[in-house]
Design a protein around this motif. Structure first.
Motif, mmCIF file in Angstrom:
data_model
loop_
_atom_site.group_PDB
_atom_site.id
_atom_site.type_symbol
_atom_site.label_atom_id
_atom_site.label_comp_id
_atom_site.label_asym_id
_atom_site.label_seq_id
_atom_site.Cartn_x
_atom_site.Cartn_y
_atom_site.Cartn_z
ATOM 1 N N MET A 28 -79.500 -20.092 -85.011
ATOM 2 C CA MET A 28 -80.184 -21.358 -84.958
ATOM 3 C C MET A 28 -80.132 -21.990 -86.342
ATOM 4 N N TYR A 29 -80.164 -23.325 -86.358
ATOM 5 C CA TYR A 29 -80.134 -24.096 -87.589
ATOM 6 C C TYR A 29 -81.331 -25.029 -87.644
ATOM 7 N N LEU A 30 -81.876 -25.164 -88.832
ATOM 8 C CA LEU A 30 -82.928 -26.138 -89.080
ATOM 9 C C LEU A 30 -82.353 -27.214 -89.981
ATOM 10 N N VAL A 31 -82.613 -28.457 -89.635
ATOM 11 C CA VAL A 31 -82.237 -29.579 -90.483
ATOM 12 C C VAL A 31 -83.536 -30.233 -90.914
ATOM 13 N N THR A 32 -83.819 -30.140 -92.203
ATOM 14 C CA THR A 32 -85.033 -30.740 -92.737
ATOM 15 C C THR A 32 -84.676 -32.090 -93.333
ATOM 16 N N PHE A 33 -85.310 -33.116 -92.798
ATOM 17 C CA PHE A 33 -85.094 -34.489 -93.240
ATOM 18 C C PHE A 33 -86.356 -34.904 -93.986
ATOM 19 N N ARG A 34 -86.254 -34.969 -95.296
ATOM 20 C CA ARG A 34 -87.382 -35.342 -96.161
ATOM 21 C C ARG A 34 -87.207 -36.802 -96.543
ATOM 22 N N ILE A 35 -88.225 -37.609 -96.273
ATOM 23 C CA ILE A 35 -88.090 -39.033 -96.557
ATOM 24 C C ILE A 35 -89.305 -39.583 -97.292
ATOM 25 N N ASP A 36 -89.019 -40.584 -98.092
ATOM 26 C CA ASP A 36 -90.034 -41.441 -98.683
ATOM 27 C C ASP A 36 -89.825 -42.785 -97.989
ATOM 28 N N PRO A 37 -90.633 -43.071 -96.965
ATOM 29 C CA PRO A 37 -90.374 -44.255 -96.151
ATOM 30 C C PRO A 37 -90.543 -45.547 -96.927
ATOM 31 N N GLY A 38 -89.731 -46.507 -96.540
ATOM 32 C CA GLY A 38 -89.855 -47.866 -97.056
ATOM 33 C C GLY A 38 -90.419 -48.739 -95.943
ATOM 34 N N GLU A 39 -89.772 -49.861 -95.720
ATOM 35 C CA GLU A 39 -90.201 -50.786 -94.662
ATOM 36 C C GLU A 39 -89.307 -50.623 -93.436
#
Length: 106
Positions: A1-12
């Motif tokens: 199994m694979y984990l994809v971690t998407f870390r974001i600093d949201p904008g608009e």
């Protein structure tokens, strides 16, 4: 199994972002190898972590080359102030106390 971690600093986010995001999520959900996602919000900042669960690297690669996904990657500066993606292969997993909540989401 694979984990994809998407870390974001949201904008608009605008309507076009939401349409594209929904289309990308639909593509993921159509894959037999997609197992779900979990999302966390940092209470001290706007940072968000989304962890996606995938059964295979091949399915993950196919998802990454989807045309809507490619478009979103090209336009990230319109919606995010920063982002980071980390792909991790799970080699072992153990623990106790989470029950069904410890499993990847369905």
């Amino acid at each position: 199994m694979y984990l994809v971690t998407f870390r974001i600093d949201p904008g608009e986010y605008d309507a076009e972002f939401h349409e594209l995001n929904d289309a990308i999520q639909a593509v993921a959900e159509q894959s037999d190898a997609y197992r779900g996602k979990r999302t966390w919000h940092d209470p001290d900042s706007d940072e968000v972590l989304v962890v996606y669960y995938w059964e295979s690297q091949d399915a993950l690669d196919a998802f990454g080359s989807d045309s809507d996904h490619e478009l979103a990657k090209q336009r990230w500066t319109e919606w995010y102030d920063a982002y980071e993606v980390t792909v991790t292969e799970i080699v072992d997993r153990y623990g106790s106390g989470f029950g069904a909540d410890g499993d990847p989401p369905e």
